[in-house]
Scaffold this motif. Structure first.
Motif, PDB file in Angstrom:
ATOM      1  N   HIS A  22      -9.337   1.122   1.569  1.00 35.21           N
ATOM      2  CA  HIS A  22      -9.859   1.889   0.424  1.00 35.21           C
ATOM      3  C   HIS A  22     -11.314   1.483   0.192  1.00 35.21           C
ATOM      4  N   HIS A  41       0.837  -1.201   0.000  1.00 33.00           N
ATOM      5  CA  HIS A  41       0.000   0.000   0.000  1.00 33.00           C
ATOM      6  C   HIS A  41       0.873   1.253   0.000  1.00 33.00           C
ATOM      7  N   HIS A  97      -6.596  -4.155   3.133  1.00 33.28           N
ATOM      8  CA  HIS A  97      -6.444  -3.198   2.039  1.00 33.28           C
ATOM      9  C   HIS A  97      -7.807  -2.804   1.469  1.00 33.28           C
TER      10      HIS A  97
HETATM   11 ZN   LIG Z   1      -3.467   1.075  -0.915  1.00 30.80          ZN
END
Ligand SMILES: [Zn+2]
Ligand SMILES: [Zn+2]
Length: 235
Positions: free
Chosen positions: A133, A104, A129
């Motif tokens: 997001h 990331h 992850h």
């Molecule tokens: Zn990311």
């Protein structure tokens, strides 16, 4: 507590741990209300797994990964994998299938200097992850009718990793969307202020963004020279 533990034939520590975990994942369809968001900020800043506001349109598809190409990114990824001992930096998960671990990019944006600062890279598992997001995960999800189910799983993962309740989860989501809205819209929505705002967005969209790369970036020199083929880099 000790009586219950002995009846269940488990240690008191295990019992406490399980109870704590159960308490963390009580998930109500009618989520608790978060009134004063400001008061949650110190807690939210300390969470292991955070939710990031979705990036403004003008910096989408401008990741370092895209710019430097797959071959170099793979080398960077291998170093990050080694440094993190192949464990997710948020939840600690270490899958056999390494494709479940993502690198990331941590960013800071400076609109005045038209500068994208890469401030860190970290290893996150697929679940962490996706939660980080969340907006993007929703847009990317192919089966929208299964989204609710998917969202619930991610919510529960978030509460387990952070050992928090649903109230903190809601606060974290609210903060992410608040930052995003504030980013996008002016406070006083007069015709002039909106015009100014949209002009600025257009400017940022068309601007040539420069990059800076944090000092401890793996293969920093190689990354910078690869970036320089496409964008300007502030060293
Ligand atoms: Zn990311
Ligand atoms: Zn994780």
């Amino acid at each position: 507590m000790s009586i219950v533990a002995s009846k269940l034939k488990v240690s008191e520590t295990t019992l406490k741990k399980d109870l704590k975990e159960l308490n963390c994942v009580i998930y109500k369809s009618k989520p608790p209300k978060v009134k004063n968001l400001e008061t949650y900020i110190p807690i939210l800043k300390g969470l292991k797994l955070k939710i990031e506001r979705s990036m403004p349109k003008y910096v989408q598809r401008k990741s370092v990964r895209t710019l430097i190409g797959d071959i170099l990114w793979k080398k960077v990824r291998n170093i990050v994998l080694e440094q993190s001992n192949k464990h997710c930096s948020a939840c600690g998960y270490s899958p056999d299938d390494l494709s479940q671990l993502h690198v990331h990019e941590e960013w800071e944006l400076d609109e005045d200097k038209i500068l994208i600062k890469l401030t860190g890279v970290s290893l996150l598992c697929h679940k962490c992850h996706s939660m980080h997001h969340l907006d993007y995960t929703y847009f990317r999800s192919a089966e929208k009718d299964k989204w609710e189910e998917e969202k619930e799983k991610l919510d529960i993962h978030f509460m387990k990793v952070n050992e928090c309740n649903q109230e903190i989860l809601i606060a974290c989501k609210r903060l992410a969307s608040k930052e995003q809205i504030l980013d996008k819209m002016p406070n006083a929505r007069t015709v002039d202020s909106l015009k100014e705002f949209f002009d600025k967005q257009k400017q940022l969209q068309n601007a040539k963004w420069s990059y800076s790369v944090f000092n401890e970036m793996p293969l920093r020199e190689e990354v910078i020279s690869a970036l320089k083929k496409k964008v300007s880099v502030v060293e």
